[in-house]
Design an enzyme around this catalytic site. Structure first.
Site, PDB file in Angstrom:
ATOM      1  N   CYS A 177      49.097  41.920  39.108  1.00 38.41           N
ATOM      2  CA  CYS A 177      47.899  41.188  39.519  1.00 38.41           C
ATOM      3  C   CYS A 177      47.018  41.007  38.283  1.00 38.41           C
ATOM      4  CB  CYS A 177      47.163  41.916  40.635  1.00 38.41           C
ATOM      5  SG  CYS A 177      46.679  43.605  40.207  1.00 38.41           S
ATOM      6  N   THR A 178      45.816  40.513  38.463  1.00 38.52           N
ATOM      7  CA  THR A 178      44.972  40.157  37.321  1.00 38.52           C
ATOM      8  C   THR A 178      44.634  41.353  36.433  1.00 38.52           C
ATOM      9  OG1 THR A 178      43.988  38.428  38.682  1.00 38.52           O
ATOM     10  CG2 THR A 178      42.872  38.959  36.614  1.00 38.52           C
TER      11      THR A 178
END
Length: 334
Positions: A177-178
């Site tokens: 994810c980010t």
């Protein structure tokens, strides 16, 4: 020009009295002129803020002095302009909302993989690589051969797992994810569901882009970020995307040439989704923004992200209600 330091941070930690942290934390941020939003919950802290280098260093020192908030995972990037308008500290049930009770990354979590080791892992043909982010984030960039669950919110991820992943079939699952926080919960969730080998990218995409050379990278495209930069490139600098102020979707320069694009009002992604009432409100907001610009003033406007989140939560509630009715009908048949 002095660079603005953007700091993304999080930490899962038991904070039974998290409500008492809000006031002094907000006061510290306001005094240091730090903008952005931090979330507090009984499970920890999460958010992205921005300010001068001195201000961000002071914030990290302040957090480090608080019981349980030392050694917070954080990543720094830089911008020429302040990417946030407000200073907020919010109290939440979760610091990243999955909506599943009992998922605790402090008790069980997947195996962390350093950015330098990530390429080797995801190049293994036995590994299924899953992007845990929302569809609009995935559309502008992801890792080579990653699976897109096509979710609108992180709340939908458990249902994706239920419908598409099988611990008996998918022996090795890698997720990213980010910044890493969503994977803390997604890997914990998969472990709870019986998956054995579950991995996640330590520090998330942002850390990977920071530490892995572009010529060696398996990242394709840009990385969506939740601030006014919209997206960053492999050098962690503002990318080529803009953002529709009506629906918050990332848009390209080509999409801005579409007849559906009206600055601050609509874009090709939302032209058929917004109501006449919303359109009128967006037109008025854009008028106020332009007036503020003419006076050389900042215009904060309404919090569109809250509108979008409310809309998504409504859709999620409708889906849950439909599922409950369907289950009730099945029970009656049985």
């Amino acid at each position: 020009m002095t660079k603005v330091v953007v700091c993304a941070l999080y930490k899962f930690v038991s904070l039974p009295h998290f409500e008492s942290i809000r006031a002094p934390l907000l006061a510290m941020m306001e005094q240091a002129e730090i903008k952005g939003t931090l979330l507090l919950a009984s499970e920890g802290i999460n958010g992205t803020v921005a300010g001068t280098q001195e201000a961000i260093e002071a914030l990290l020192l302040w957090l480090n002095s608080q019981n349980g908030l030392d050694n917070i995972v954080h990543k720094l990037s830089f911008d020429d302009e302040m990417p946030f308008y407000r200073t907020k500290v919010k109290l939440k049930n979760e610091i990243v909302t999955m909506g599943v009770e009992g998922i605790d990354p402090l008790k069980v979590v997947g195996t962390y993989v350093k950015p330098q080791d990530w390429n080797a892992l995801i190049s293994d043909p036995d590994v299924i690589l899953v992007d845990t982010r929302n569809d609009y984030e995935v559309q502008i960039g992801t890792f080579k051969n990653a699976v897109n669950p096509v979710t609108e919110t992180f709340r939908e991820f458990p249902e994706y797992v239920k419908q598409n992943l099988d611990p008996a079939k998918h022996k090795k699952v890698a997720m990213f994810c980010t910044g890493g926080i969503r994977c803390e919960k997604s890997t914990a969730y998969l472990k709870e569901q019986g998956f054995d080998e579950v991995y996640h990218l330590e520090g998330g995409i942002l850390k990977y882009l920071e530490e892995v050379k572009a010529e060696e990278s398996l990242w394709e495209g840009e990385c969506f970020v939740f601030d006014n930069r919209v997206a960053v490139n492999h050098d962690l600098k503002k990318g080529q995307y803009d953002q529709c102020n009506a629906c918050r979707m990332p848009i390209t320069e080509a999409e801005k040439q579409s007849p559906a694009y009206v600055q601050g009002v609509s874009c090709p992604h939302c032209i058929d989704k917004i109501s006449d009432e919303q359109r009128k409100r967006f037109v008025e907001r854009e008028r106020q923004v332009n007036l503020a610009k003419a006076r050389n003033e900042a215009h904060i406007g309404s919090d569109v992200n809250q509108v979008i989140e409310a809309r998504r939560e409504k859709k999620e509630a409708q889906r849950r209600l439909a599922a409950e009715k369907n289950n009730a009908k099945k029970s009656q048949v049985l």
